[in-house]
Design a protein around this motif. Structure first.
Motif, short mmCIF file in Angstrom:
data_model
loop_
_atom_site.label_atom_id
_atom_site.label_comp_id
_atom_site.label_asym_id
_atom_site.label_seq_id
_atom_site.Cartn_x
_atom_site.Cartn_y
_atom_site.Cartn_z
N VAL B 34 0.86 -1.17 0.00
CA VAL B 34 0.00 0.00 0.00
C VAL B 34 0.90 1.23 0.00
CG1 VAL B 34 -1.83 1.18 1.25
CG2 VAL B 34 -1.65 -1.31 1.37
N THR B 51 -4.55 7.64 8.08
CA THR B 51 -4.23 6.42 7.35
C THR B 51 -2.72 6.25 7.23
OG1 THR B 51 -6.24 6.70 6.08
CG2 THR B 51 -4.63 5.16 5.20
N LEU B 54 -1.29 5.22 10.49
CA LEU B 54 -1.61 3.81 10.76
C LEU B 54 -0.64 2.91 10.00
CD1 LEU B 54 -3.51 1.68 11.91
CD2 LEU B 54 -5.01 2.04 9.96
N LEU B 55 -0.42 3.24 8.72
CA LEU B 55 0.50 2.44 7.90
C LEU B 55 1.92 2.51 8.47
CD1 LEU B 55 -0.34 3.06 4.17
CD2 LEU B 55 -0.22 0.88 5.35
N LEU B 58 2.54 0.33 11.28
CA LEU B 58 2.68 -1.09 10.94
C LEU B 58 4.04 -1.36 10.30
CD1 LEU B 58 -0.81 -1.87 9.38
CD2 LEU B 58 0.11 -2.79 11.50
N ARG B 59 4.48 -0.41 9.45
CA ARG B 59 5.66 -0.68 8.64
C ARG B 59 6.96 -0.47 9.41
NH1 ARG B 59 5.51 1.72 2.73
NH2 ARG B 59 3.56 0.54 2.72
N SER B 186 5.26 -10.77 9.35
CA SER B 186 4.06 -10.00 9.06
C SER B 186 3.37 -9.48 10.30
CB SER B 186 3.08 -10.82 8.22
OG SER B 186 2.66 -11.94 8.95
#
Lengths: 244, 328
Positions: B34, B51, B54-55, B58-59, B186
């Motif tokens: 993404v 957004t 949020l990404l 995670l990354r 992951s």
């Protein structure tokens, strides 16, 4: 003899259960099937299959271990491989099993009935807004039903748009995708075995952030939903009812 | 001995390694399934900013976890290769990762929550280390050839356990287990990175401190002893530190093979066999390799992820074959 629970269900639905001499490990529906001899789960116990002297072995094109199927056929056992990659394939499987177990009329009746119910669902959604949906067969790692599966058909015909339709098979999705994809409807299989894993995913895992955490969740009976058998049409009706 | 002989040359090699790691991390933070705008993540408002943040949340931990796991595995491999004077040595060869994997799989099978599995992996790795060391002990000494053989036996045993656990597990649980066995970063999180860091630091510090003594192993164990190295103590410390690093990596990322084999070789071809440079450079390069491989696994088939263990094995197995053919 059947090598997949969905095939057991088809045989029972055709009223041919008296001919069954053995079923696959997870054949738990209908309940009576649990009392039949078991011939293995994902790995088929070829010796046990041969020892039961079946006149016909029913296997799924996807799902049953291919090597085992080949060695059964090589051993001279009559193996019929049944399709499962779409709702049409499920109906074709009913016909095929009906032909092979000598109950073609019963198969015809069942196919007609299921087709009628399917058509009724289809008519229910002429042009409403279609929610963007994901059907997760397992939450950790998050694995969805993609294109070319009977569950992709199920989502589409129930009136939803499968977000991973262009991914064939059963794609494992990344957390980044799940956190950002515009998921409005989430369909998950529900059973005692899956409940804990999904609860964890909603609490702190793959389903805990982004649009998916706010999506509407529809829980459908796991064994009925994830097996390409007659009961999947009941799930189609339920999902369509939940969407409309 | 080839490679830089001066302190300045060694420093240069390490700076180059650090630079490489930084560059790979920079790229890895920007690619993925993404698209992520870091400008939005830092200063964005409204939905776009939320957004992006949020990404980023995670990354970033995922890149950090990849770096830590990669350096743990590469360090363990480099140290074992020096200790055993065998270019094919790898933490996976000595059964440590097999023990860790079996421990975690058995815990999952026993119905333990997934949170318990790191602890179980540590226990399994420790059990494998102790067992292998006991098998390799002969007359109070850790015999290096017996060590490799014992590792082979341990691997066979643990992979049998793993397969048994896998076939007994219910269809659903086995799915999670299989994915973890293939190696995956992951579900990285800040918590996991924080939990792994102390193990990585402790193992790395121990090995780097032993680097000068490891150098003397290259001239033969007896010569090393004659030069005043307590060879038995060194072997034990290095072996345990490598086990600790491997167990930690497996616990947090599953079974990711061949990093411990691949990286020390690449590093050695650049800086030679001086452990004082080779070990830290392997740590940096191992981190860079796994961060890069993970970025590739995220971006190549997005939104589907390639299992990173499969990716490293695809790189490492041909190298292993090539090394085997070149062995005298």
């Amino acid at each position: 003899m059947t090598l997949a629970p969905s095939l057991t269900e088809i045989v029972y639905a055709l009223g041919a259960e008296k001919a069954l001499v053995g079923v696959s490990e997870y054949s738990d529906f209908p309940e009576a099937a649990q009392r039949l001899p078991r011939v293995g789960g994902l790995d088929v116990d070829a010796e046990k299959v041969a020892a039961l002297h079946p006149d016909l072995v029913l296997a799924l094109a996807e799902g049953t271990a291919r090597g085992a199927v080949r060695s059964l056929a090589a051993a001279g056992l009559p193996v019929a491989v049944v399709p499962s990659g779409s709702l049409d394939a499920v109906l074709a499987a009913v016909r095929l099993v009906g032909d092979r177990v000598g109950r073609p009329e019963a198969a015809n009746r069942l196919v007609n009935e299921l087709s009628r119910r399917r058509e009724a669902v289809r008519r229910r959604h002429p042009n409403g807004t279609r929610p963007r949906a994901l059907l997760l067969v397992w939450p950790d790692p998050p694995q969805a039903a993609g294109g070319g599966t009977f569950l992709d058909d199920l989502l589409t015909e129930a009136g939803a748009v499968n977000l991973v339709h262009d991914r064939s098979g059963w794609p494992v999705l990344s957390l980044e995708y799940l956190a950002t994809a515009p998921i409005e409807l989430l369909v998950v299989p529900d059973s005692e075995q899956t409940r804990g894993a999904y609860a964890r995913a909603f609490r702190s895992g793959a389903l805990s952030r982004g649009p998916v955490s706010r999506a509407r969740v529809v829980r459908l009976d796991e064994s009925a939903l994830t097996r390409p058998g007659p009961r999947v049409f009941e799930m189609l009706e339920r999902l369509a009812g939940a969407i409309s | 001995m080839k490679g830089p002989r001066t302190a300045a040359g060694r420093r240069l090699a390490l700076w180059a390694g650090a630079l490489l790691l930084a560059a790979v991390c920079g790229i890895a933070l920007c690619v993925g399934g993404v698209p992520l705008s870091w400008a939005d993540a830092i200063s964005g408002r409204g939905e776009a900013g939320a957004t992006a943040r949020l990404l980023a949340s995670l990354r970033a931990p995922r890149v950090a976890l990849a770096a830590l796991v990669g350096s743990c595995l590469a360090l363990a491999g480099a140290a074992l290769q020096a200790l055993l004077k065998n270019p094919l040595a790898d933490p996976f060869l000595l059964g440590t990762s097999g023990g860790a994997a079996a421990g975690a799989a058995l815990a999952a099978l026993a119905g333990a929550s997934p949170l318990v599995s790191p602890a179980a992996a540590f226990l399994g790795a420790a059990a494998a280390s102790v067992g292998v060391a006991a098998l390799a002990r002969r007359g109070g000494r850790l015999d290096l050839q017996r060590l490799l053989l014992a590792g082979l036996i341990a691997n066979a045993f643990f992979s049998a356990l793993l397969l048994a656990a896998f076939s007994i597990a219910s269809g659903e649980a086995s799915r999670t287990m299989l994915f973890w066995m293939m190696g995956s970063l992951s579900d990285a999180s800040v918590g996991k990175v924080a939990a792994l860091t102390p193990y990585a630091l402790a193992g790395a510090a121990t090995l780097v401190a032993a680097a000068a003594r490891l150098n003397l192993f290259a001239v033969g164990e007896d010569n090393a002893a004659a030069l005043g190295v307590n060879t038995e103590a060194t072997k034990r410390v290095v072996f345990l530190a490598a086990s600790l690093l491997t167990g930690a990596a497996v616990a947090f990322a599953g079974v990711i093979g061949f990093v411990g084999l691949l990286v020390p070789h690449a590093a050695r071809s650049v800086v030679g066999n001086d452990q004082r440079v080779l070990l830290p450079l392997s740590a940096l390069a191992g981190a860079a390799l796994l961060v890069g491989a993970d970025a590739l696994s995220r971006a190549a088939l997005a939104p589907v992820e390639l299992p990173i263990g499969a990716l490293t094995a695809a790189l490492g197995a041909p190298l292993f074959a090539w090394l085997l053919l070149r062995l005298p």
